[in-house]
Design a protein around this motif. Structure first.
Motif, mmCIF file in Angstrom:
data_model
loop_
_atom_site.group_PDB
_atom_site.id
_atom_site.type_symbol
_atom_site.label_atom_id
_atom_site.label_comp_id
_atom_site.label_asym_id
_atom_site.label_seq_id
_atom_site.Cartn_x
_atom_site.Cartn_y
_atom_site.Cartn_z
ATOM 1 N N ILE A 49 0.864 -1.173 0.000
ATOM 2 C CA ILE A 49 0.000 0.000 0.000
ATOM 3 C C ILE A 49 0.901 1.222 0.000
ATOM 4 O O ILE A 49 1.666 1.438 0.947
ATOM 5 N N ALA A 50 0.842 2.000 -1.083
ATOM 6 C CA ALA A 50 1.805 3.082 -1.292
ATOM 7 C C ALA A 50 1.077 4.386 -1.605
ATOM 8 O O ALA A 50 0.754 4.671 -2.753
ATOM 9 N N ALA A 51 0.811 5.166 -0.556
ATOM 10 C CA ALA A 51 0.200 6.486 -0.728
ATOM 11 C C ALA A 51 1.296 7.486 -1.085
ATOM 12 O O ALA A 51 2.369 7.482 -0.472
ATOM 13 N N ALA A 52 1.025 8.368 -2.048
ATOM 14 C CA ALA A 52 2.095 9.201 -2.599
ATOM 15 C C ALA A 52 1.710 10.676 -2.670
ATOM 16 O O ALA A 52 0.541 11.032 -2.818
ATOM 17 N N GLN A 53 2.733 11.517 -2.591
ATOM 18 C CA GLN A 53 2.596 12.931 -2.909
ATOM 19 C C GLN A 53 2.512 13.094 -4.430
ATOM 20 O O GLN A 53 3.051 12.276 -5.186
ATOM 21 N N THR A 54 1.867 14.188 -4.857
ATOM 22 C CA THR A 54 1.708 14.410 -6.289
ATOM 23 C C THR A 54 1.731 15.892 -6.620
ATOM 24 O O THR A 54 1.373 16.735 -5.795
ATOM 25 N N GLY A 55 2.185 16.207 -7.833
ATOM 26 C CA GLY A 55 2.059 17.567 -8.352
ATOM 27 C C GLY A 55 3.189 18.499 -7.981
ATOM 28 O O GLY A 55 4.257 18.087 -7.530
ATOM 29 N N TYR A 71 5.694 12.591 -8.096
ATOM 30 C CA TYR A 71 5.211 11.721 -9.166
ATOM 31 C C TYR A 71 3.754 11.301 -9.037
ATOM 32 O O TYR A 71 3.083 11.028 -10.046
ATOM 33 N N GLY A 72 3.233 11.205 -7.820
ATOM 34 C CA GLY A 72 1.872 10.701 -7.659
ATOM 35 C C GLY A 72 1.809 9.195 -7.858
ATOM 36 O O GLY A 72 2.677 8.451 -7.444
ATOM 37 N N HIS A 73 0.710 8.734 -8.494
ATOM 38 C CA HIS A 73 0.496 7.309 -8.772
ATOM 39 C C HIS A 73 0.510 6.472 -7.493
ATOM 40 O O HIS A 73 1.227 5.460 -7.404
ATOM 41 N N SER A 74 -0.271 6.902 -6.514
ATOM 42 C CA SER A 74 -0.476 6.050 -5.337
ATOM 43 C C SER A 74 -0.970 4.686 -5.814
ATOM 44 O O SER A 74 -1.895 4.605 -6.628
ATOM 45 N N LEU A 75 -0.366 3.625 -5.281
ATOM 46 C CA LEU A 75 -0.661 2.280 -5.771
ATOM 47 C C LEU A 75 -1.071 1.346 -4.637
ATOM 48 O O LEU A 75 -0.631 1.510 -3.492
ATOM 49 N N ILE A 76 -1.870 0.357 -4.996
ATOM 50 C CA ILE A 76 -2.023 -0.854 -4.192
ATOM 51 C C ILE A 76 -1.697 -2.020 -5.107
ATOM 52 O O ILE A 76 -2.235 -2.138 -6.212
ATOM 53 N N VAL A 132 -1.318 -4.786 -10.017
ATOM 54 C CA VAL A 132 -1.680 -3.445 -9.563
ATOM 55 C C VAL A 132 -3.203 -3.353 -9.494
ATOM 56 O O VAL A 132 -3.889 -3.410 -10.515
ATOM 57 N N LEU A 133 -3.721 -3.232 -8.280
ATOM 58 C CA LEU A 133 -5.171 -3.152 -8.081
ATOM 59 C C LEU A 133 -5.688 -1.723 -8.162
ATOM 60 O O LEU A 133 -6.857 -1.506 -8.464
ATOM 61 N N LEU A 134 -4.825 -0.765 -7.863
ATOM 62 C CA LEU A 134 -5.230 0.644 -7.856
ATOM 63 C C LEU A 134 -4.037 1.494 -8.255
ATOM 64 O O LEU A 134 -2.937 1.306 -7.735
ATOM 65 N N ASP A 135 -4.257 2.425 -9.167
ATOM 66 C CA ASP A 135 -3.270 3.438 -9.549
ATOM 67 C C ASP A 135 -4.035 4.755 -9.624
ATOM 68 O O ASP A 135 -4.911 4.930 -10.480
ATOM 69 N N MET A 136 -3.709 5.704 -8.731
ATOM 70 C CA MET A 136 -4.476 6.942 -8.620
ATOM 71 C C MET A 136 -4.041 8.022 -9.605
ATOM 72 O O MET A 136 -4.590 9.132 -9.566
ATOM 73 N N VAL A 196 -8.982 10.955 -2.743
ATOM 74 C CA VAL A 196 -9.098 9.756 -1.925
ATOM 75 C C VAL A 196 -9.670 8.632 -2.785
ATOM 76 O O VAL A 196 -10.603 8.855 -3.570
ATOM 77 N N ALA A 197 -9.109 7.444 -2.644
ATOM 78 C CA ALA A 197 -9.639 6.252 -3.306
ATOM 79 C C ALA A 197 -9.872 5.188 -2.246
ATOM 80 O O ALA A 197 -9.109 5.080 -1.275
#
Length: 275
Positions: free
Chosen positions: A206-212, A221-226, A233-237, A243-244
């Motif tokens: 579970i990788a929540a990321a800063q973006t912008g 870079y963004g692209h918070s992933l699970i 890859v189940l989720l790419d924001m 919020v996802a």
């Protein structure tokens, strides 16, 4: 397990960042998530050391931590704060890049200080010296949760697989890897490294990321992933803040580990023969 991720663009005002986090907590609860994960440096992100020196405070004085704990208790929501910059009482002028796990009663269940500090000169001309401002952590941390053992790490730790071997060898089935990856390194390595860590450990990542673009001029870079234990890859924001919410099948961990029992086949680091 229903998980929420907050992807955000942290700035230099802790109160403004707290408002974003708390809004994310409310949205996570509205989506019936049980736990929210936030990025690295959720409370304050600034490479101006003189300005940061005025705003980075001791853990017990941090308004972001206090505000998250209070709302977590009100909402009955667990929160994995990716990290906050808190003053290091042992080293004048330096801070700790510290992750916190907050339970649904607002109690701090775990703390982890980032072990690996990002010191690098990039081909783009960007230069980063995290060790100028931060002291490194001394050890790995695994926290018990209602969903299993959660291994804590932060950003640049991602590049050191021995840490994740230690976490999975000691029972971690979920790995938290919050980050503020630069755009060049994110484009090159973010997805592949996160998938590799999930596959190696047979664990959810579970990788929540800063973006912008941030107030201090940096771009993340963004692209918070699970990523699931098979490496899917189940989720790419993408790159938009927000919020996802996603459901994770925890039975998937045992299924994948039985299919590829690599954890059972691990051996101690071998002796090396130099020829």
């Amino acid at each position: 397990m229903r998980v929420a991720l907050l992807q955000m663009t942290s700035g230099i005002d802790p109160a403004a960042n707290l408002a974003i986090i708390q809004n994310g907590m409310r949205n996570a609860k509205a989506g019936k998530a049980e736990i929210l994960f936030t990025p690295e440096m959720s409370g304050y992100l600034d490479r101006d050391r003189s300005r940061a020196a005025e705003r980075v405070v001791a853990e017990e004085e941090d308004i972001v931590l206090a505000g998250v704990r209070a709302l977590a208790a009100d909402l009955g929501l667990w929160v994995a704060i990716g990290s906050l910059a808190v003053r290091d009482p042992a080293v004048p002028g330096k801070a700790r890049n510290r992750a916190f796990l907050i339970d649904d009663m607002g109690a701090i269940r775990a703390r982890y200080d980032k072990m690996h500090l990002f010191d690098v000169d990039l081909p783009t001309g960007e230069s980063w010296r995290e060790s100028n401002s931060y002291s490194p952590g001394e050890g790995a941390v695994i926290a018990g949760t209602p969903w299993g053992r959660l291994g804590l790490s932060i950003c640049y730790d991602l590049r050191f697989p021995d840490l994740y071997r230690t976490l999975s060898d000691n029972g971690a089935a979920i790995l938290s890897i919050p980050a503020a990856f630069t755009v060049p390194t994110g484009e090159a390595h973010w997805h592949v490294l996160l998938r590799a860590r999930a596959i190696e450990a047979g664990a959810y990542v579970i990788a929540a990321a800063q973006t912008g673009t941030h107030e201090d001029g940096r771009k993340t870079y963004g692209h918070s992933l699970i990523v699931d234990p098979w490496g899917e890859v189940l989720l790419d924001m993408g790159t938009e803040p927000g919020v996802a919410v996603i459901d994770l099948d925890l039975d998937r961990i045992a299924s994948v580990r039985a299919r590829i029992p690599a954890l059972d086949h691990r051996r101690a680091n071998p002796d090396v023969t130099l020829l």
